[in-house]
Scaffold this active site. Sequence first.
Site, PDB file in Angstrom:
ATOM      1  N   ASP A   1       1.171  -1.250  -0.378  1.00  0.00           N
ATOM      2  CA  ASP A   1      -0.254   0.129  -0.231  1.00  0.00           C
ATOM      3  C   ASP A   1       0.808   1.421   0.408  1.00  0.00           C
ATOM      4  OD1 ASP A   1       0.607  -0.663   2.196  1.00  0.00           O
ATOM      5  OD2 ASP A   1      -0.996  -0.767   3.707  1.00  0.00           O
TER       6      ASP A   1
ATOM      7  N   HIS B   1      -7.099  -4.934  10.028  1.00  0.00           N
ATOM      8  CA  HIS B   1      -6.394  -4.772   8.690  1.00  0.00           C
ATOM      9  C   HIS B   1      -5.155  -5.432   8.195  1.00  0.00           C
ATOM     10  CE1 HIS B   1      -4.491  -0.787   9.730  1.00  0.00           C
ATOM     11  NE2 HIS B   1      -2.926  -1.771   9.192  1.00  0.00           N
TER      12      HIS B   1
ATOM     13  N   ASN C   1      -7.364  -3.057  14.565  1.00  0.00           N
ATOM     14  CA  ASN C   1      -8.390  -3.300  14.198  1.00  0.00           C
ATOM     15  C   ASN C   1      -8.679  -4.169  13.436  1.00  0.00           C
ATOM     16  OD1 ASN C   1      -6.879  -2.379  11.707  1.00  0.00           O
ATOM     17  ND2 ASN C   1      -8.134  -0.831  11.583  1.00  0.00           N
TER      18      ASN C   1
ATOM     19  N   GLU D   1      -9.239  -2.344   6.113  1.00  0.00           N
ATOM     20  CA  GLU D   1      -9.969  -1.280   7.027  1.00  0.00           C
ATOM     21  C   GLU D   1     -11.273  -2.301   7.504  1.00  0.00           C
ATOM     22  OE1 GLU D   1      -7.678   0.002   9.012  1.00  0.00           O
ATOM     23  OE2 GLU D   1      -7.919   2.197   8.419  1.00  0.00           O
TER      24      GLU D   1
HETATM   25  P1  PGA Z   1       2.440  -1.601  13.057  1.00  0.00           P
HETATM   26  O1  PGA Z   1       0.972  -1.905  11.905  1.00  0.00           O
HETATM   27  O2  PGA Z   1       3.415  -2.939  12.339  1.00  0.00           O
HETATM   28  O3  PGA Z   1       3.173  -0.840  13.141  1.00  0.00           O
HETATM   29  O4  PGA Z   1       1.373  -2.526  13.917  1.00  0.00           O
HETATM   30  C1  PGA Z   1       0.840  -2.689  11.217  1.00  0.00           C
HETATM   31  C2  PGA Z   1      -0.341  -2.867  10.429  1.00  0.00           C
HETATM   32  O5  PGA Z   1      -0.803  -1.824  10.482  1.00  0.00           O
HETATM   33  O6  PGA Z   1      -0.271  -3.529   9.255  1.00  0.00           O
END
Ligand code: PGA
Length: 259
Positions: free
Chosen positions: A66, A137, A135, A142
Amino acid sequence: MKVLILATPEAAVAKAASLTAETLRAKPRAVLGLATGGTMLPLYARLRALHAAGLSFAGVTSFNLDEYVGLGPDHPASYHVYMRSALFEHIDIDPARCHLPRGDAADPQAEAQAYEARIAAAGGIDLQLLGIGRNGHIGFNEPTSSLGSPTRVKTLTESTRDANRPYFTDADTVPRFAITMGVATILAARHCLLLATGAEKAEAVAAMIEGPLAALCPASALQLHPRATIVLDAAAASALQLQDYYHHVHPEGEDRDPV
Ligand code: PGA
């Protein structure tokens, strides 16, 4: 799902790195799907160390999950910059074969479709690295993302924007939109490798592995994947109901066939 639980975050990172290296040794021209975020930084540090010890990325093609809509490839908070500084500049990968969506494309939706086509033209993804959001995702899919979604523009939740705020200076607002591989794009990878560390991921990890298949937790779509490996430290695994079973099948996160 193959659930590998390691005692410490360091051991979990080392396991994810060695599984990645195994893919590259078996297929030097592999197509790697790459992820960003804090969890991936120690993994990329480990891959840099493996490269220094002889692991080559010279034949690899990569596609990141992304990018933020509105950020050009030199914006300090862009994933283009993240990838160059965390990995690409330190290994022998050909920059021409490192792909990320262009956040500054004039038509982000068209860019998303073109990105999906580029992945297909490269022959699809052999190994997709994934993190997980608090959350649930994966990528920037999302909660309530279609589990059949292709690469497209998604509106970020406020919780995701909050989680990523530290990467932006006060003068910059966290973008509201991102181009992300879809859930279906991720499920099309031949092998998915998700790394999660830390107690703040425990609830999302439990929902992903043991909860219902639900758009409310997009990572639960990995339950449908024939080859999904989930690498956890003890803290990220702490809300799983069947921890004893996962330890029994893969003692100390050992990645072996049971018979
Ligand atoms: P993080 O992000 O490794 O910074 O916790 C993971 C994600 O949001 O996929």
